[in-house]
Design an enzyme around this catalytic site. Structure first.
Site, PDB file in Angstrom:
ATOM      1  N   HIS B 139      -1.175  -2.778   6.326  1.00 22.89           N
ATOM      2  CA  HIS B 139      -2.355  -2.300   7.037  1.00 22.89           C
ATOM      3  C   HIS B 139      -3.560  -3.007   6.420  1.00 22.89           C
ATOM      4  O   HIS B 139      -3.567  -3.275   5.218  1.00 22.89           O
ATOM      5  CB  HIS B 139      -2.442  -0.784   6.829  1.00 22.89           C
ATOM      6  CG  HIS B 139      -3.481  -0.089   7.651  1.00 22.89           C
ATOM      7  ND1 HIS B 139      -4.824  -0.196   7.398  1.00 22.89           N
ATOM      8  CD2 HIS B 139      -3.373   0.749   8.722  1.00 22.89           C
ATOM      9  CE1 HIS B 139      -5.502   0.547   8.264  1.00 22.89           C
ATOM     10  NE2 HIS B 139      -4.647   1.123   9.088  1.00 22.89           N
ATOM     11  N   ASP B 216       0.722   2.071  -0.876  1.00 24.64           N
ATOM     12  CA  ASP B 216       0.115   2.695   0.303  1.00 24.64           C
ATOM     13  C   ASP B 216       1.169   3.648   0.865  1.00 24.64           C
ATOM     14  O   ASP B 216       2.164   3.222   1.442  1.00 24.64           O
ATOM     15  CB  ASP B 216      -0.266   1.620   1.324  1.00 24.64           C
ATOM     16  CG  ASP B 216      -0.665   2.210   2.677  1.00 24.64           C
ATOM     17  OD1 ASP B 216      -0.660   3.451   2.829  1.00 24.64           O
ATOM     18  OD2 ASP B 216      -0.966   1.418   3.589  1.00 24.64           O
ATOM     19  N   GLN B 219       2.155   6.440   5.484  1.00 26.54           N
ATOM     20  CA  GLN B 219       3.192   6.763   6.462  1.00 26.54           C
ATOM     21  C   GLN B 219       4.451   7.296   5.790  1.00 26.54           C
ATOM     22  O   GLN B 219       5.430   7.598   6.471  1.00 26.54           O
ATOM     23  CB  GLN B 219       3.538   5.530   7.314  1.00 26.54           C
ATOM     24  CG  GLN B 219       2.356   4.917   8.038  1.00 26.54           C
ATOM     25  CD  GLN B 219       1.723   5.844   9.072  1.00 26.54           C
ATOM     26  OE1 GLN B 219       2.273   6.895   9.414  1.00 26.54           O
ATOM     27  NE2 GLN B 219       0.555   5.479   9.558  1.00 26.54           N
ATOM     28  N   LYS B 242      -3.212  12.472   8.158  1.00 30.15           N
ATOM     29  CA  LYS B 242      -1.884  12.094   8.656  1.00 30.15           C
ATOM     30  C   LYS B 242      -0.823  13.071   8.163  1.00 30.15           C
ATOM     31  O   LYS B 242       0.329  13.012   8.575  1.00 30.15           O
ATOM     32  CB  LYS B 242      -1.532  10.672   8.208  1.00 30.15           C
ATOM     33  CG  LYS B 242      -2.334   9.579   8.903  1.00 30.15           C
ATOM     34  CD  LYS B 242      -1.917   8.214   8.389  1.00 30.15           C
ATOM     35  CE  LYS B 242      -2.426   7.066   9.227  1.00 30.15           C
ATOM     36  NZ  LYS B 242      -3.870   6.882   9.216  1.00 30.15           N
ATOM     37  N   CYS B 379      -4.276  -2.179  13.116  1.00 27.91           N
ATOM     38  CA  CYS B 379      -4.888  -2.633  11.855  1.00 27.91           C
ATOM     39  C   CYS B 379      -3.907  -3.452  11.030  1.00 27.91           C
ATOM     40  O   CYS B 379      -3.902  -3.372   9.795  1.00 27.91           O
ATOM     41  CB  CYS B 379      -5.429  -1.467  11.040  1.00 27.91           C
ATOM     42  SG  CYS B 379      -6.644  -0.491  11.909  1.00 27.91           S
TER      43      CYS B 379
END
Lengths: 158, 427
Positions: B139, B216, B219, B242, B379
């Site tokens: 991302h 990261d 997700q 999220k 993104c």
């Protein structure tokens, strides 16, 4: 399928997107403008060939959704052969209708088949798709006006 | 082991759905089918109630003031930190509140460059000749901060490439990550393909050369049981919204000794001990990194989201998501003209390209049936360029997603192919 959706994706739009007018190599077309829609990555490079103070031909290349491709195709048909002042008038009218949230429609007399884009104005998120090539045309004309001597044919820029 | 855990039953999913009133909305005349949780998750009533309850009865600025509400607010704010840190296997002082994951990643990148000019916190400074490594499938939020850090410090940015399927080229691991590497930053789960990175192998290589790992986890945390110590990462970032929590709150996990060694990113109130006209002494972490008035109700809302997930059980949420993710991928693959992006283990997320049809057009077709998906480059422009598509469509599930919703989505994609005249889809 909703009537709004059917109005957005009329057969004429799909046909123009599949077999667009004016799409091709823009080399030699001056001035040019490259526009990008940063939210989706769609882009168009649009160039014009001037003949005196008339826009003899519009040529463009790029990638995008059916709306953006059809809009560029219809633009090429409308703008080819117009004067720069007429082109500005078309751009302004087109933008006004697209931003009207379904309140206004394009004049059939002036815009011909491009009235098929009327349905876009109900979809706020898609107005940018329809506008992309028109903004490119506006930017190309702005370059012309900044450098009046550029109205003569020029070599393609690097 | 995930195989020993049952997916959520129909009745359980129905009970969960009752906690998400927005799922009762109608869009374009159809019941909403929300398959865009990877962009932002919907919030259960427990989250909305927690925020409202706090704002109605205990709202005050935290870590300042001696009045009763200020004390209660501070206690609840710090309780939220304890809840969220326990959820990811960290200690409370290793969790820094940020505005979002983007700010969390920027915090690490800026603290590392600030270290070069900080007399007290210089040990982790990035210097010319150092190398920062990210991957081709990040991302932008886990790419641009490292590009900028490299530009500020004179370090070199390198990246682990992906193959034609968008999988990390692990064969390049040893040549890209070397003893010059100081930072390895990568996504646990790709936000475009939904596939899971080989975290253990990446962490092992980074640590073998003395590099720090920045994960990261945006997700990953909503989809998988997540434990920073089991993963062995040095930093991890994720967003609250999220994870069924509010917008405006994100989390940076940092290993205790590393946070202690870093100078601040943002400076100002609430992060100092002593201030003179010339200089300031900073508080220890996490407050060193929390300058200014904090996002109190959002942190409390995020803790409520975490407690909700803990009641459902992250292991079961993970199985439910994985099962629906597999169905998304296999169902999409059967549709003429569809290319599913990504191979291998995936969470409840699938990205795809429909041959000859732009993602926006597919998304508009689905929206006309009340189905919300993400369209565009998500993104992640470099990954899309590498996969040879300008844009893709992404469907992502949540714990409230039903099997029937996934089937509705698959049928709609097949119909979109027919509507837009995809080759081979006209029969």
């Amino acid at each position: 399928m909703s009537s709004d959706f059917e109005a957005l994706y009329q057969q004429l739009i799909l046909d123009h997107a599949a077999d667009p007018e004016g799409r091709g190599d823009v080399a030699g077309f001056q001035p040019q403008s490259h526009q990008i829609n940063p939210t989706c990555g769609d882009e168009v490079t649009l160039g014009i060939r001037m003949d005196g103070d008339r826009i003899a031909e519009v040529r463009w290349e790029g990638q995008g959704c059916a709306i953006s491709q059809a809009s560029a195709s219809l633009l090429a048909g409308i703008i080819g052969g117009t004067s720069t002042s007429d082109a500005h008038a078309f751009i302004d009218e087109f933008r006004t209708v697209m931003r009207s949230r379904g309140q206004l429609e394009l004049s059939g007399e002036r815009f011909g088949d491009a009235v098929a884009l009327n349905g876009v104005s109900r979809y706020v998120a898609r107005v940018k798709c329809a506008m992309l090539s028109w903004v490119a045309l506006e930017q190309a004309l702005a370059q012309l006006e900044q450098a009046p001597s550029a109205s003569a044919p020029t070599a393609p820029s690097a | 082991m995930p195989t020993a855990t049952a997916s959520l039953s129909e009745a359980e999913v129905a009970a969960i759905r009752a906690d998400f009133p927005i799922l009762g909305e109608h869009v374009n005349g159809h019941p909403l089918v929300y398959l865009d949780s990877a962009a932002t998750a919907q919030k259960p009533l427990a989250v909305l109630d927690a925020e409202r309850e706090f704002l109605l009865h205990r709202n005050a600025a935290v870590h300042r003031g001696a009045h009763t509400l200020a004390a209660e607010a501070t206690e609840e704010f710090e309780d939220a930190r304890a809840t969220v840190s326990a959820f990811i296997g960290a200690d409370a002082d290793e969790v820094v509140w940020t505005s979002n994951a983007t700010e969390a990643l920027n915090l690490v990148a800026y603290a590392l460059s600030n270290a070069a000019t900080s007399p007290r916190y210089g040990t982790l400074a990035i210097r010319p000749g150092d190398e920062l490594v990210t991957t081709e499938r990040e991302h932008h939020a886990n790419l641009i901060p490292w590009q900028q850090l490299a530009q500020r410090t004179g370090a070199t940015l390198r990246y682990l490439p992906v193959d034609d399927n968008g999988s990390l080229r692990m064969d390049a691991l040893d040549s890209v990550i070397t003893d010059r590497t100081r930072i390895l930053a990568f996504a646990h789960v790709s936000n475009v393909t939904g596939t899971v990175a080989p975290v253990a192998q990446l962490v092992a290589r980074a640590h073998a050369v003395g590099a720090l790992v920045v994960l990261d986890a945006c997700q990953a945390v909503p989809h998988l049981p997540f434990d920073v110590r089991a993963l062995g990462v040095d930093f991890a970032a994720f967003s609250g919204h999220k994870l069924y929590g509010p917008t405006g709150v994100g989390v940076l996990y940092g290993r205790r000794d590393l946070l202690a060694a870093l100078p601040p990113f943002l400076t100002g109130g609430s992060m100092i001990t002593t201030v003179t006209m010339e200089d300031a002494e900073f508080l220890p972490p996490p407050q060193r990194f929390e300058a200014g008035t904090q996002r109190v109700s959002q942190a409390i809302g995020l803790a409520a989201a975490v407690r909700y997930l803990q009641r459902v059980g992250m292991d079961r949420v993970a199985v439910h998501g994985r099962r629906l993710g597999e169905r998304l991928a296999s169902g999409l693959a059967e549709i003429p003209g569809v290319r599913v992006l990504g191979l291998g283990e995936r969470v409840g997320l699938a990205g795809f390209d429909l041959a000859g049809v732009h993602a926006h057009d597919v998304g508009q077709f689905l929206d006309d049936r009340g189905i919300a998906v993400r369209v565009g480059h998500h993104c992640a422009q470099p990954l899309h360029r590498r996969l040879g598509v300008t844009a893709s469509v992404r469907a992502s599930v949540a714990m409230h997603t039903t099997d029937d919703e996934v089937e509705q989505f698959l049928a709609a994609v097949a119909d979109a192919g027919r509507f837009f005249g995809v080759t081979g889809a006209m029969a």
